[in-house]
Design a protein around this motif. Structure first.
Motif, mmCIF file in Angstrom:
data_model
loop_
_atom_site.group_PDB
_atom_site.id
_atom_site.type_symbol
_atom_site.label_atom_id
_atom_site.label_comp_id
_atom_site.label_asym_id
_atom_site.label_seq_id
_atom_site.Cartn_x
_atom_site.Cartn_y
_atom_site.Cartn_z
ATOM 1 N N ALA A 168 0.828 -1.206 0.000
ATOM 2 C CA ALA A 168 0.000 0.000 0.000
ATOM 3 C C ALA A 168 0.864 1.258 0.000
ATOM 4 O O ALA A 168 0.577 2.228 -0.705
ATOM 5 C CB ALA A 168 -0.951 0.002 1.198
ATOM 6 N N ALA A 196 -1.582 10.533 1.037
ATOM 7 C CA ALA A 196 -1.915 9.106 0.952
ATOM 8 C C ALA A 196 -1.241 8.329 2.084
ATOM 9 O O ALA A 196 -1.825 7.404 2.654
ATOM 10 C CB ALA A 196 -1.501 8.553 -0.410
ATOM 11 N N VAL A 200 -2.807 5.703 4.907
ATOM 12 C CA VAL A 200 -2.334 4.327 5.131
ATOM 13 C C VAL A 200 -1.862 4.163 6.581
ATOM 14 O O VAL A 200 -2.172 3.167 7.236
ATOM 15 C CB VAL A 200 -1.207 3.970 4.140
ATOM 16 C CG1 VAL A 200 -0.618 2.600 4.466
ATOM 17 C CG2 VAL A 200 -1.725 3.993 2.699
ATOM 18 N N CYS B 165 -6.412 9.543 -2.084
ATOM 19 C CA CYS B 165 -7.076 8.301 -1.664
ATOM 20 C C CYS B 165 -7.246 7.352 -2.847
ATOM 21 O O CYS B 165 -7.025 6.144 -2.728
ATOM 22 C CB CYS B 165 -8.435 8.608 -1.034
ATOM 23 S SG CYS B 165 -8.315 9.473 0.549
ATOM 24 N N ALA B 168 -4.018 5.731 -3.557
ATOM 25 C CA ALA B 168 -3.658 4.692 -2.584
ATOM 26 C C ALA B 168 -4.368 3.376 -2.903
ATOM 27 O O ALA B 168 -3.775 2.302 -2.802
ATOM 28 C CB ALA B 168 -3.996 5.153 -1.164
ATOM 29 N N VAL B 200 -6.435 0.961 3.957
ATOM 30 C CA VAL B 200 -6.720 2.264 3.351
ATOM 31 C C VAL B 200 -8.106 2.761 3.768
ATOM 32 O O VAL B 200 -8.282 3.936 4.116
ATOM 33 C CB VAL B 200 -6.608 2.183 1.806
ATOM 34 C CG1 VAL B 200 -7.047 3.499 1.170
ATOM 35 C CG2 VAL B 200 -5.182 1.833 1.385
#
Lengths: 206, 206
Positions: A168, A196, A200, B165, B168, B200
């Motif tokens: 990720a 991001a 995560v 997002c 990700a 996520v």
């Protein structure tokens, strides 16, 4: 550089190197990279011509062209040192992944070569898997160990799949380079990657 | 299919199509995809031979081979419909991204074509940015809108960067295909992607 080359070849070479061997390794690797950087077809015949090393000597070192190209593509990259998992874990992990020894496209590993590596592995799944096993997977170990340490310390959730977490984090960066075609040096790219990473990291916290 | 082809070529074609033009477009695109799928070299000469369309007619439609290949590589992909953001947001978003109309490497878009597309864009940043603007960025809109709706509904954090997002989520999948060289159909890959998605998603929740 010799050290890096020797390291890159360890997984596929058949016997321990003597000084003379390392010199020949270096000539073969340099010829391979010369062809890659010149965007010329990379064949054993051309590597033999360019390096002056015999075909037999080449095959004694690398049983296949695929493993040789994989080793050449890894020159300038190394396995990051162990991550200090005792202090600020988040800072330590991101420094390992995005610091000098970590991510692709640092000064030691040009973006041109990164892009070329992706092209080669997308053209040849055997090369892709060889490169994954002998190079990429080994470079992930320090950060994956730090994530496991974070779970043990109770900072991170105990149901995390550390491999998936690494994917990720690294995936965000690959997306910038492979899909968007953006440069990591750009301010807007850095801001997006950072946002991001926040997502995560929050998702990993206990 | 005609609609998709016409759409894919809009950005680079010089004049509006008549029915006869669309037929010729289709022949050229089909010949290009035939070469790609057969893993044969994709050249203008070969496309001309295979399609029966003249070189002049081809260049009138696509000013360069790369724009033609880019259009061909997008056949079978379309912009997903709007995501229903009123119900189970997570399920709706992941269905949109990984369902039939969403992610690469579905039945409509073979892995061979996906790999070819990545090779092409890594070789040519101008094409990569053009493909990003005219194809990828447009396909992201429905999910990004749903994420914004989720923020408005108070399900997701109000400080999220929705573009980050999306990166990700999509980055996890690209990592499997581009770095690991794994297939999304494999059970172990699906489990890893799913575990990363959990991370996520938790990180996005309000």
């Amino acid at each position: 550089m010799t050290v890096v080359v020797a390291d890159a070849g360890t997984a596929v070479r058949r016997r321990p190197g003597r000084p003379r061997d390392e010199e020949i390794d270096g000539q073969i690797i340099a010829a391979t990279l010369g062809l890659i950087d010149a965007e010329e077809p990379v064949t054993v015949t051309r590597i033999v011509q360019r390096s002056g090393v015999s075909r037999a000597a080449l095959y004694r070192r690398w049983p296949s062209l695929t493993t040789l190209i994989a080793a050449a593509l890894d020159v300038g990259r190394s396995i990051p040192p162990a991550v200090d998992a005792e202090g600020d874990l988040r800072t330590a992990i991101f420094a390992s992944m995005f610091g000098a020894a970590g991510m692709a496209t640092t000064s030691a590993y040009s973006e041109a070569r990164f892009r070329h590596r992706i092209r080669l592995v997308m053209a040849d799944r055997a090369l892709q898997k060889a490169y994954w096993r002998s190079h990429v997977a080994r470079r992930r170990v320090p950060v994956e160990s730090a994530l496991s340490a974070g779970i043990a310390r109770g900072i991170l959730r105990d149901d995390l799949d550390v491999e998936a977490c690494f994917d990720a984090i690294a995936g965000v960066v690959y997306y910038q380079l492979v899909v968007r075609g953006d440069r990591l040096e750009d301010e807007s790219t850095r801001a997006r990657v950072s946002a991001a990473m926040d997502v995560v990291w929050r998702g990993m916290l206990a």
